[in-house]
Design a protein around this motif. Structure first.
Motif, short mmCIF file in Angstrom:
data_model
loop_
_atom_site.label_atom_id
_atom_site.label_comp_id
_atom_site.label_asym_id
_atom_site.label_seq_id
_atom_site.Cartn_x
_atom_site.Cartn_y
_atom_site.Cartn_z
N ARG A 99 0.89 -1.11 -0.20
CA ARG A 99 0.00 0.05 0.12
C ARG A 99 0.85 1.34 0.02
NH1 ARG A 99 -3.09 -3.30 3.34
NH2 ARG A 99 -5.43 -3.86 2.55
N PRO A 100 1.83 1.51 0.91
CA PRO A 100 2.52 2.67 0.66
C PRO A 100 3.69 2.65 -0.25
CG PRO A 100 3.20 1.16 2.69
CD PRO A 100 2.02 0.55 2.16
N TYR A 101 3.75 1.52 -0.83
CA TYR A 101 4.86 1.43 -1.87
C TYR A 101 4.20 1.99 -2.98
CZ TYR A 101 8.38 -0.73 -5.04
OH TYR A 101 9.38 -0.80 -6.03
N ILE A 102 2.98 1.49 -3.37
CA ILE A 102 2.22 2.08 -4.34
C ILE A 102 1.72 3.35 -4.21
CG2 ILE A 102 0.13 1.69 -5.48
CD1 ILE A 102 0.15 -1.33 -5.18
N GLN A 103 1.45 3.95 -3.20
CA GLN A 103 1.19 5.31 -3.15
C GLN A 103 2.49 6.19 -3.31
OE1 GLN A 103 -1.72 6.59 -2.42
NE2 GLN A 103 -1.00 8.60 -2.33
N ALA A 104 3.54 5.77 -2.83
CA ALA A 104 4.71 6.53 -2.96
C ALA A 104 5.18 6.63 -4.76
CB ALA A 104 5.78 5.93 -2.24
N TYR A 105 4.88 5.54 -5.41
CA TYR A 105 5.36 5.65 -6.75
C TYR A 105 4.16 5.31 -7.85
CZ TYR A 105 9.62 4.85 -4.37
OH TYR A 105 10.87 4.93 -3.41
#
Length: 217
Positions: A99-105
């Motif tokens: 979730r945070p990985y996709i949000q960041a990129y």
């Protein structure tokens, strides 16, 4: 002996996690024999580098006329479907990480679907620090053409002359051939090791792995 002591000291702290050992070190059989509690028979990942050349991409990664493959930029409403698809690759839920990985990129995340809207793959490019500008990880696709279309879409979205890193399991022969035809350069071979549970992954669907692991020996 020192290597054994250090390994035994850190391994209990990472009992449920993934470890990578550089292939050069695997030349010593005692290292593999002494990986207490680890499933040694995992897979080899080849790290490759590529310099983005938009002028050559069209010839290297040809888009075939396939109405059943649709590649589009990621949008927030796709999140749960992407997480569900990732679970089919990893065998367990990785939402807390993804979730945070996709949000960041998310501006460099692309999703492939079939004609009915079912996800058949996705890819994420993230910014790197140093002489590598971007890393494409993961890149998953149900079919060879899905992986190729996603790769082309991601590379076309990156600045020309960018240095890219890609981490491909050697078991995915089609992806290896695709990357070699693209003109990538081999940088490093690593072996993935898992603790306690034998891991069976659909590596034919993995053109680039999600990450490099918890730590490297």
């Amino acid at each position: 002996m020192l290597g054994k002591v250090l390994f035994l000291r850190v391994s209990p702290l990472n009992a449920e996690k993934c470890i990578i050992i550089e292939k050069g070190q695997l030349a010593h059989p005692t290292i593999e024999r002494e990986l207490y509690g680890f499933i040694v028979e995992s897979f080899i990942t080849t790290t490759r580098r590529y310099t983005v050349d938009h002028a050559k991409l069209a010839a290297s990664l040809k888009l075939e006329d396939n109405a059943n493959i649709i590649v589009m930029p990621y949008s927030d409403e796709m999140l749960q479907a992407v997480l569900d698809y990732d679970r089919t690759i990893a065998g367990h839920d990785r939402g807390d990480y993804l979730r945070p990985y996709i949000q960041a990129y998310k501006k460099l995340t692309f999703v492939a679907t079939d004609a009915e809207g079912k996800i058949t793959g996705f890819a994420i490019a993230n910014n790197m620090v140093g002489n590598i500008n971007y890393s494409i990880c993961p890149l998953y696709g149900d079919m060879e053409q899905v992986q190729s279309d996603l790769m082309r879409q991601v590379l076309m979205a990156l600045p020309d002359a960018s240095e890219i890193s890609i981490y491909t399991p050697d078991d995915n022969i089609q992806a290896t051939r695709m990357l070699e035809a693209l003109g990538t350069r081999t940088d490093l071979l690593t072996k993935r090791l898992y603790t306690k549970h034998e891991v069976k992954l659909p590596l034919e669907k993995v053109a680039s792995v999600l990450n490099l692991g918890v730590f490297v020996i």
